[in-house]
Design an enzyme around this catalytic site. Structure first.
Site, PDB file in Angstrom:
ATOM      1  N   GLY A  79       6.391   0.205   4.095  1.00 29.46           N
ATOM      2  CA  GLY A  79       5.182  -0.176   3.370  1.00 29.46           C
ATOM      3  C   GLY A  79       5.489  -0.522   1.931  1.00 29.46           C
ATOM      4  O   GLY A  79       6.561  -1.058   1.641  1.00 29.46           O
ATOM      5  N   GLU A  80       4.531  -0.273   1.034  1.00 29.62           N
ATOM      6  CA  GLU A  80       4.656  -0.562  -0.418  1.00 29.62           C
ATOM      7  C   GLU A  80       4.664  -2.057  -0.721  1.00 29.62           C
ATOM      8  O   GLU A  80       4.826  -2.439  -1.886  1.00 29.62           O
ATOM      9  CB  GLU A  80       5.954   0.033  -1.018  1.00 29.62           C
ATOM     10  CG  GLU A  80       6.139   1.503  -0.860  1.00 29.62           C
ATOM     11  CD  GLU A  80       7.473   1.987  -1.485  1.00 29.62           C
ATOM     12  OE1 GLU A  80       8.199   1.186  -2.078  1.00 29.62           O
ATOM     13  OE2 GLU A  80       7.760   3.190  -1.358  1.00 29.62           O
ATOM     14  N   GLY A  81       4.584  -2.909   0.301  1.00 29.10           N
ATOM     15  CA  GLY A  81       4.754  -4.353   0.094  1.00 29.10           C
ATOM     16  C   GLY A  81       6.207  -4.779   0.174  1.00 29.10           C
ATOM     17  O   GLY A  81       6.536  -5.935  -0.133  1.00 29.10           O
ATOM     18  N   GLU A 101       0.835  -1.211   0.000  1.00 33.59           N
ATOM     19  CA  GLU A 101       0.000   0.000   0.000  1.00 33.59           C
ATOM     20  C   GLU A 101       0.864   1.253   0.000  1.00 33.59           C
ATOM     21  O   GLU A 101       2.030   1.224   0.368  1.00 33.59           O
ATOM     22  CB  GLU A 101      -0.940   0.023   1.197  1.00 33.59           C
ATOM     23  CG  GLU A 101      -0.340  -0.353   2.535  1.00 33.59           C
ATOM     24  CD  GLU A 101       0.807   0.476   3.009  1.00 33.59           C
ATOM     25  OE1 GLU A 101       0.692   1.731   2.922  1.00 33.59           O
ATOM     26  OE2 GLU A 101       1.825  -0.086   3.464  1.00 33.59           O
TER      27      GLU A 101
END
Lengths: 350, 350
Positions: free
Chosen positions: A318-320, A178
């Site tokens: 974040g961001e995966g 995300e």
């Protein structure tokens, strides 16, 4: 959409397979647990015991959305950075791009509702981009509901729509990530509301705010949580947002309903997974937790999910990214499950 | 052989490079530390700042040896299993073979002195095998010195000889692993002797002995440690062994002297690295610690080395498995260091 319970009839045989490998029983620690979980999920889907775990076309989907509460300064960065980072993902320049490249993962980016949509000429990798906008950022949760009930329902459906083509194309491992300035605030509010835990015990510094900003952030989240009374997970999503969290919740449920494994990233994605488990409790069996992030509430959340993540590298991006970094461990788990010799094969004295 | 100190003149620029990437400062946690360490080691070797970290032909070398003390029953398995596992490595059936395959690592196996050498027809991958035997297992350290001083010196030289061709062939990352029934006893004895820590604080269950066996193992190690008086690391190796630990010590020093990075596995390899640092303190800068194993003493040992390992998966297998599992994290660290956009590149608001 219904997530079916995992059929555990294959579990005993899977554990036997692992225990007959040429190593002391249990000596591969969590790698054995994850091999067993993957083998069980895949046997359950096949309706028969699978002798080989496959990790097929693993795909990371990053959901991006903006948050009205960000206007109150709960983050180190302004909301415009969400949009800039979506462009960065599509240009291949972000951390998640690097980790997808080094670990051979396909990347998709979803605009779930950033403030200002990208122009066509800003979408540098159109094949990697999906526009599933629920609006131009959520309302400020400290003062009003993040979105309407219709938006929640559409968002859950968008989450499903984002991943269905991947599953049809034989992806059997979904990675979620995300991006959204302010989304630790929304995630913390959801977590606190669902568990009844004091906000103080769930809130953290996100990507790095000061002590002063943390006090302000805590007060705003407390205001959001105490603004309404509900224990219904869908209503809690409506009240607290955000668009990317709603869509990830839908994606998690849809992937579990399709019987595939889901590799969960850090705090925000874990909150979406937690909501998914509240809506459909059988979802939990399909979730693999990649890492414990530095975000203060993540440890407590993981204990609520009875989850022991694979990595603990002090990540808070974040961001995966944590999930992408953990994928090689799943590949190694599959490799030893599939190809390591048994004591009998190798003629090793038990 | 002299290990030179790392020239730190490039450190400031390396940290700046990392901090200008499109992410909050520090948000990639330990991955930033390992990227900085790799960049520093490689810049130091090149004599100029390198803009790209390279991980070239990473190679795992497993040193195998037997231990006289195993005859007293300090392990779950008899000494003949060392030989069987060496055959298993050469047949491609062990855990380390699987992890080398899944992570694209070359594997070499060294007979440093197992009891009975392999026959030629048992060496299924001759290109992966080196015979550098120091004897047919060490003497029982509970009653006498493990080996002679000549054997230690030859072993340190063999360790160097095992890795020199790799470095000449441009390997710039060495992974060390070991196999040897009884070698947690030798490693624990060395660690306790070098630090003066009570054996009780360093000893563990290895690959899974009972409480009763642990009491016996502890007593035997205490006997070995109190049998002589010395703080000289080479003399401690001579007294406590084993052949594989001596050769790994030599390999660590030689790799550090050649200026390349060394990825350290679990407890036994960490003890060899600790001895190497006692002999040549500059060695420490070249060591990357892959994982914290389940072996009880490892945490204490890591704190002596001021090391924070990358993984903590509850492994207790050895063979270099933890190090092989950690390699993809180094590749991802290199990838973000080399190719992630800066704030300026991406037009992201700082």
């Amino acid at each position: 959409m219904q997530v079916k319970p995992i059929n555990k009839e294959f579990e005993k045989h899977i554990v036997q397979t692992i225990n007959q490998k040429t190593k002391p029983v249990g000596s591969l620690g969590q790698l054995e647990d994850v091999a067993a979980q993957l083998a069980l999920i895949q046997s359950n889907k096949a309706g028969k015991l699978v002798n080989n775990i496959e990790i097929n076309k693993p795909t990371a989907v990053i959901f991006a959305g903006d948050h009205g509460v960000a206007e109150d300064g709960v983050s180190i960065a302004p909301s415009c950075v969400t949009r800039q980072m979506v462009q960065n993902f599509l240009a291949g320049g972000a951390a998640i791009n690097c980790f997808c490249k080094s670990n051979n993962i396909t990347l998709k980016v979803v605009d779930a509702g950033i403030i200002e949509p990208l122009n066509n000429d800003e979408i540098l990798s159109p094949e990697s981009f999906l526009s599933m906008r629920l609006g131009a950022g959520t309302h400020n949760i400290a003062v009003e509901a993040a979105m309407s009930l219709e938006q929640v329902e559409l968002g859950l459906s968008y989450g499903e729509q984002a991943i269905t083509p991947l599953i049809q194309n034989n992806t059997n491992l979904l990675i979620l990530g995300e991006m959204g300035i302010g989304n630790t605030s929304a995630a913390t509010a959801i977590f606190a509301k669902l568990t009844g835990a004091p906000v103080q015990d769930c809130v953290g510094i996100g990507t790095g705010i000061t002590e002063e900003q943390l006090i302000k952030k805590t007060a705003l989240i407390e205001k959001a949580v105490s603004r309404f009374d509900s224990s219904n997970p869908v209503e809690i999503l409506q009240q607290l947002g955000g668009f990317e969290i709603v869509q990830m919740t839908g994606a998690v449920i849809a992937a579990a309903a399709a019987g595939i494994s889901i590799l969960i990233d850090g705090f925000i994605v874990s909150v979406a997974a937690f909501v998914a488990c509240k809506i459909q409790p059988n979802t939990r069996s399909y979730l693999i937790f990649s890492h414990e992030s530095e975000e203060f509430g993540h440890q407590l959340l993981l204990s609520h999910l009875n989850a022991k993540p694979l990595l603990n590298l002090g990540l808070r991006l974040g961001e995966g990214t944590g999930a992408a970094l953990a994928l090689p461990l799943l590949r190694s788990a599959a490799e030893f499950y599939n190809n390591m010799a048994s004591f009998e094969d190798a003629g090793v004295t038990v």
